[in-house]
Design a protein around this motif. Structure first.
Motif, PDB file in Angstrom:
ATOM      1  N   UNK A 321      -2.543 -21.573  19.734  1.00  0.00           N
ATOM      2  CA  UNK A 321      -2.029 -21.736  21.094  1.00  0.00           C
ATOM      3  C   UNK A 321      -2.389 -23.105  21.671  1.00  0.00           C
ATOM      4  N   UNK A 322      -3.479 -23.695  21.147  1.00  0.00           N
ATOM      5  CA  UNK A 322      -3.900 -25.026  21.583  1.00  0.00           C
ATOM      6  C   UNK A 322      -3.219 -26.130  20.783  1.00  0.00           C
ATOM      7  N   UNK A 323      -2.359 -25.726  19.819  1.00  0.00           N
ATOM      8  CA  UNK A 323      -1.616 -26.702  19.032  1.00  0.00           C
ATOM      9  C   UNK A 323      -2.210 -27.027  17.678  1.00  0.00           C
ATOM     10  N   UNK A 324      -3.233 -26.287  17.270  1.00  0.00           N
ATOM     11  CA  UNK A 324      -3.871 -26.520  15.974  1.00  0.00           C
ATOM     12  C   UNK A 324      -3.008 -25.934  14.852  1.00  0.00           C
ATOM     13  N   UNK A 325      -2.814 -26.696  13.783  1.00  0.00           N
ATOM     14  CA  UNK A 325      -2.006 -26.236  12.647  1.00  0.00           C
ATOM     15  C   UNK A 325      -2.885 -25.455  11.676  1.00  0.00           C
ATOM     16  N   UNK A 326      -3.048 -24.177  11.954  1.00  0.00           N
ATOM     17  CA  UNK A 326      -3.847 -23.302  11.095  1.00  0.00           C
ATOM     18  C   UNK A 326      -3.127 -21.957  11.020  1.00  0.00           C
ATOM     19  N   UNK A 327      -2.960 -21.458   9.817  1.00  0.00           N
ATOM     20  CA  UNK A 327      -2.141 -20.277   9.597  1.00  0.00           C
ATOM     21  C   UNK A 327      -2.986 -19.014   9.418  1.00  0.00           C
ATOM     22  N   UNK A 328      -2.422 -17.888   9.828  1.00  0.00           N
ATOM     23  CA  UNK A 328      -3.058 -16.591   9.619  1.00  0.00           C
ATOM     24  C   UNK A 328      -2.802 -16.161   8.175  1.00  0.00           C
ATOM     25  N   UNK A 329      -3.848 -15.908   7.398  1.00  0.00           N
ATOM     26  CA  UNK A 329      -3.645 -15.483   6.010  1.00  0.00           C
ATOM     27  C   UNK A 329      -2.860 -14.178   5.910  1.00  0.00           C
TER      28      UNK A 329
END
Length: 347
Positions: A321-329
């Motif tokens: 939501x803060x714009x970080x490119x991290x995916x939910x496994x």
């Protein structure tokens, strides 16, 4: 798979038990698609070296502080934020707020969250400040607590006082050891007294609030849970099964958590006395995995593996939501119950 670091600065004598606990977390996270490794830490430089060598995508730090070269304390959470690390847990500001019992209670009073009457004591130039106010109020019994200590540290059978003499005696004794002391109205002698701990997973409006009752397995003249009681397994956390009570506790706890501004995970201690709910304190970095947090999670049908992954999921979604490119496994999506995913705002 996501790469994670679990870091902790153990207290002397706790190294083996901490390692065993965090290796359980490593195994649980692997089931959720996160490859984690545990690293005990001591200093700021060892933390920075570890971050440089491992390049983690997400970090869980169990401590507020690490030491600098000169022995001074450095805020470990702030250090991670300065590096732009995706970090599990509340903001530095929220963690600092809940670390001080009196500062948190002042915030609760401002936000109309009911908490027992309290007074703050400190020692300046050898003089105890604040004691006269508590003596004049004479709202006995009182309980005296170190302001900046958690997990019931600093509490014993003499912590509850019923008169001026014992108030002064206990206040002076604590101020020899601690910088600031809180005097709080003691409500443990109420006929309808019940003590609760409430686990939180989530951030903002996407919250899972999980109450459990704290029960003493031994009879005491004064109803007080100490560190020794916890370590000697004289306490028990029991999930709340009564739906009406659970909703009442969860609603009050949500207000207390919101006032404090905590996120991802935390645990609130609260009581019921004379028909009223009172917020007592929040642990911003509660021990996990832990039997008390596990009991809270059982109330919403989550296993230990699931609640640990849900905490990391909350962090991932918050950073997205803060714009970080991290995916939910994918593995995490599969292992968590649909209602947990929905409650945390996934999908």
């Amino acid at each position: 798979m996501l790469k994670a670091l679990i870091i902790n600065r153990s207290k002397p004598g706790c190294e083996q038990s901490d390692a065993a606990r965090f290796h359980k977390m490593v195994k649980a996270l692997k089931k959720g698609g996160i490859i984690a490794s545990y690293h005990p830490l001591e200093t700021k430089n060892t933390l920075l070296d570890l971050l440089d060598s491992e390049q983690p995508e997400i970090v869980y730090c169990a401590n507020y502080f690490v030491t600098d070269d000169d022995g001074s304390l450095i805020n470990a959470q702030a250090l991670l934020d300065e590096r732009g690390i995706c970090r599990v847990g509340s903001t530095v500001e929220a963690l600092e707020l809940v670390l001080s019992k009196s500062a948190l209670k002042q915030q609760w009073v401002k936000d109309h969250v009911t908490t027992p009457r309290f007074f703050v004591l400190n020692k300046i130039d050898g003089q105890v400040r604040g004691l006269e106010t508590a003596l004049q109020a004479a709202d006995y019994p009182y309980i005296l607590k170190p302001d900046l200590e958690g997990n019931s540290r600093g509490l014993d059978s003499s912590s509850v006082v019923f008169d001026d003499l014992n108030l002064m005696k206990k206040a002076h004794a604590l101020l020899e050891q601690y910088e600031k002391v809180m005097v709080e109205k003691f409500l443990g002698n109420a006929a309808d007294f019940h003590e609760y701990t409430v686990g939180l997973i989530g951030s903002g409006k996407h919250l899972i609030v999980m109450p459990a009752e704290i029960r003493l397995k031994v009879k005491k003249q004064v109803r007080l849970v100490t560190t020794a009681d916890k370590e000697q397994h004289k306490t028990q956390a029991v999930p709340i099964r009564d739906i009406v009570l659970s909703r009442k506790l969860s609603g009050f706890a949500t207000q207390a958590f919101s006032s404090a501004g905590v996120s991802d995970y935390a645990r609130l201690d609260m009581i019921m006395a004379q028909g009223t709910l009172y917020a007592i304190e929040i642990n911003g970095l509660p021990m996990i995995p832990d039997k008390w947090f596990e009991a809270c999670a059982q109330g919403v049908q989550m296993t230990e593996d699931q609640y640990l992954n849900a905490i990391f999921l909350s962090c991932i979604l918050r950073k997205q939501a803060e714009g970080k490119n991290i995916q939910v496994p994918v593995e995490m999506r599969r292992m968590l119950p649909p209602q947990v995913l929905t409650s945390l705002g996934f999908g």
